[in-house]
Scaffold this active site. Sequence first.
Site, mmCIF file in Angstrom:
data_model
loop_
_atom_site.group_PDB
_atom_site.id
_atom_site.type_symbol
_atom_site.label_atom_id
_atom_site.label_comp_id
_atom_site.label_asym_id
_atom_site.label_seq_id
_atom_site.Cartn_x
_atom_site.Cartn_y
_atom_site.Cartn_z
ATOM 1 N N LYS A 17 -16.209 -7.593 -10.793
ATOM 2 C CA LYS A 17 -15.870 -6.470 -11.684
ATOM 3 C C LYS A 17 -14.423 -6.044 -11.479
ATOM 4 O O LYS A 17 -13.712 -5.741 -12.433
ATOM 5 C CB LYS A 17 -16.822 -5.294 -11.432
ATOM 6 C CG LYS A 17 -18.259 -5.528 -11.841
ATOM 7 C CD LYS A 17 -19.078 -4.257 -11.784
ATOM 8 C CE LYS A 17 -19.146 -3.658 -10.387
ATOM 9 N NZ LYS A 17 -19.795 -4.548 -9.393
ATOM 10 N N GLY A 18 -13.997 -5.998 -10.215
ATOM 11 C CA GLY A 18 -12.633 -5.579 -9.928
ATOM 12 C C GLY A 18 -11.595 -6.502 -10.519
ATOM 13 O O GLY A 18 -10.599 -6.053 -11.097
ATOM 14 N N LEU A 19 -11.812 -7.797 -10.381
ATOM 15 C CA LEU A 19 -10.880 -8.774 -10.940
ATOM 16 C C LEU A 19 -10.874 -8.719 -12.461
ATOM 17 O O LEU A 19 -9.828 -8.871 -13.100
ATOM 18 C CB LEU A 19 -11.241 -10.182 -10.464
ATOM 19 C CG LEU A 19 -10.857 -10.499 -9.015
ATOM 20 C CD1 LEU A 19 -11.531 -11.777 -8.549
ATOM 21 C CD2 LEU A 19 -9.340 -10.614 -8.881
ATOM 22 N N ASP A 147 -29.343 0.162 -9.343
ATOM 23 C CA ASP A 147 -29.276 0.680 -7.980
ATOM 24 C C ASP A 147 -29.485 2.194 -8.000
ATOM 25 O O ASP A 147 -28.931 2.896 -8.860
ATOM 26 C CB ASP A 147 -27.902 0.405 -7.349
ATOM 27 C CG ASP A 147 -27.717 -1.049 -6.956
ATOM 28 O OD1 ASP A 147 -28.715 -1.793 -6.958
ATOM 29 O OD2 ASP A 147 -26.575 -1.439 -6.666
ATOM 30 N N PRO A 190 -32.253 -12.747 -16.785
ATOM 31 C CA PRO A 190 -31.678 -11.721 -15.903
ATOM 32 C C PRO A 190 -30.698 -10.803 -16.637
ATOM 33 O O PRO A 190 -30.674 -9.594 -16.395
ATOM 34 C CB PRO A 190 -30.966 -12.544 -14.818
ATOM 35 C CG PRO A 190 -31.711 -13.843 -14.783
ATOM 36 C CD PRO A 190 -32.081 -14.106 -16.213
ATOM 37 N N CYS A 381 1.406 -5.393 11.877
ATOM 38 C CA CYS A 381 0.741 -4.295 12.572
ATOM 39 C C CYS A 381 0.270 -4.747 13.959
ATOM 40 O O CYS A 381 1.075 -4.826 14.880
ATOM 41 C CB CYS A 381 -0.412 -3.761 11.715
ATOM 42 S SG CYS A 381 -0.982 -2.113 12.214
ATOM 43 N N GLY A 383 -0.299 -7.638 14.783
ATOM 44 C CA GLY A 383 0.496 -8.836 15.040
ATOM 45 C C GLY A 383 1.828 -8.507 15.693
ATOM 46 O O GLY A 383 2.378 -9.310 16.460
ATOM 47 N N MET A 384 2.371 -7.317 15.411
ATOM 48 C CA MET A 384 3.580 -6.852 16.090
ATOM 49 C C MET A 384 3.248 -6.454 17.523
ATOM 50 O O MET A 384 4.014 -6.747 18.454
ATOM 51 C CB MET A 384 4.187 -5.672 15.337
ATOM 52 C CG MET A 384 5.352 -5.016 16.073
ATOM 53 S SD MET A 384 6.095 -3.685 15.119
ATOM 54 C CE MET A 384 6.799 -2.698 16.440
ATOM 55 N N HIS A 507 2.341 -2.755 6.628
ATOM 56 C CA HIS A 507 1.528 -3.752 5.921
ATOM 57 C C HIS A 507 2.214 -4.158 4.611
ATOM 58 O O HIS A 507 1.880 -3.651 3.532
ATOM 59 C CB HIS A 507 0.139 -3.195 5.630
ATOM 60 C CG HIS A 507 -0.714 -3.031 6.843
ATOM 61 N ND1 HIS A 507 -1.525 -4.030 7.331
ATOM 62 C CD2 HIS A 507 -0.844 -1.983 7.699
ATOM 63 C CE1 HIS A 507 -2.137 -3.602 8.417
ATOM 64 N NE2 HIS A 507 -1.743 -2.363 8.667
ATOM 65 N N GLU A 509 1.786 -6.688 2.883
ATOM 66 C CA GLU A 509 0.869 -7.371 1.961
ATOM 67 C C GLU A 509 0.366 -6.446 0.858
ATOM 68 O O GLU A 509 -0.070 -6.919 -0.205
ATOM 69 C CB GLU A 509 -0.326 -7.966 2.720
ATOM 70 C CG GLU A 509 -1.296 -6.985 3.340
ATOM 71 C CD GLU A 509 -0.959 -6.566 4.760
ATOM 72 O OE1 GLU A 509 -1.869 -6.132 5.492
ATOM 73 O OE2 GLU A 509 0.235 -6.668 5.139
#
Length: 541
Positions: A17-19, A147, A190, A381, A383-384, A507, A509
């Site tokens: 749904k997000g994509l 749901d 379905p 993060c 990684g630093m 971050h 990314e």
Amino acid sequence: MTKHIFVTGGVVSSLGKGLNAASIGLLLEGHGHKISLQKFDPYVNVDPGTMGPFEHGEIYVTEDGAETDLDLGHYERFTNAVTNRDCNCTTGSIYYSVITKERQGKYLGKTIQVIPHITNEIKDCIRKLATPETDIVISEIGGIVGDIESQPFVEAIRQLGRELGRENVLYIHLTLIPYLRAADEIKTKPTQHSVGMLRQAGIEPDILICRTEKALSDEIKEKISLFCNVDKESIIEEQDVKPYIYEIPLLLVREGLDKIILKKLHLHSNGSRLDKWLNMLEILKNSKTIIEIALVGKYIEHQSAYESIYESLIHGGISNATKVNVKRVESGDIEKEGAEKHLQGCHGILIPGGFGERGIEGKVEAVKYARENKVPYFGLCLGMHCAAIEFARNVCNLKDANSTEFNASTPEPVICLLEEQKDIEKMGGTMRLGAQPCKLESNTIARKCYGQEIISERHRHRYEFNNKYRDIFASKGMICSGLTIDNELVEIIELKDHPWFVAVQFHPEFKSKPTSPHPLFSAFIKASINTDSNISQKNSI
């Protein structure tokens, strides 16, 4: 009036749904419209900030410091929309707001009920994005229709359809059309049941997006149209896309989804403009050079745990006309078997963010391997932190160096808790979060990458480089190349005598897009290509 598109899901979760919401946003922007996107999550957590990667996947951080669902990352990567804390609401946040108002006496003694008080709060969250500058708000409802948790959200968007007028509201339902290999048949039942439940809730879907392995015949589409009461032209076939999610918008264009949406919402078009996106895909699909980047983490079996990093590495490849294959390395395996076995032959090494002690020594070993073997290294993060610990131990001869996150009594705390974090007891939303300015030193890799002195990047952390160790690090060749404006916190460290060794507290990314790769990821991939002068010949396809 601002138009509204509501994206619901049926049959099973994780259909995309997000994509699809992000792709729809991209297409509508291409027609000249200003869009906003938001995600409603049905879980009771106030936000996903205290949820682990195994439970939730990546926590995406917005500019204003909200810890949100990873789908907001897709929204920002696909579109020009800038998300904020109003773009991700949970059941927990909705109830928290209503209960707070009740405690303050704002309901004047009324009995608080799901209808109207909870549904009104949901509608208010939707209306917040309907500003005069926004043409279309796209709201994704998490979970699936049926749901228990999703019922108040479905009811709220049903009410908005009545209040705003159906000419201003569009319901798009994403569903699964399974293919049974044993019977060699496509099954529509379905989807019929899913749409039936949506109709029982009072919503007639305007458009069905059908996820499917196999192409849908006219006969199948006619059957779905008949039983689901949706125009045949509004049944959109969406076959699985591999390997690039950035092809989804083109699938939807081929099915005419953008034109159907414009027609149903009575919207104009300035002509579809997807040239930049198409050029990006052309580079992505036709790049001849291939490199392998090792991502050393402890959630590598969960794709969504490092979603933005995987995508950002692809973006860095696009900017260098290079395909990036990611080798997922479990840090615990390095602890057991050594770094060389898992990292030899990789063109670059990246260590992502994270929390907790598990796998840390494996990450430190990976840093050592990158430093000693002159393999390009990128730390994010945690990684630093690992880079600082490794350098302190093996270059500065501080053998017991560690982070107080992993060893509170370490005699050499090169990484320690931020001063502002020491008295904090509550875990949710209390880290150093969101966009923070950073000043870059001249004549450094970081300054060269960004091309400017002052930058802004998003943070999510509690621990920081200990300033007591700045001088000894500098004397041994580790530069603090990025600092906060007041010079109090170290944001970037890099090595002098190394082809490319950069670690950042933030971050990056979260700000990378396929059409606008982040400069640090672009530079990291470029350096990784250059680690082998014959790479083009060796990996040419």
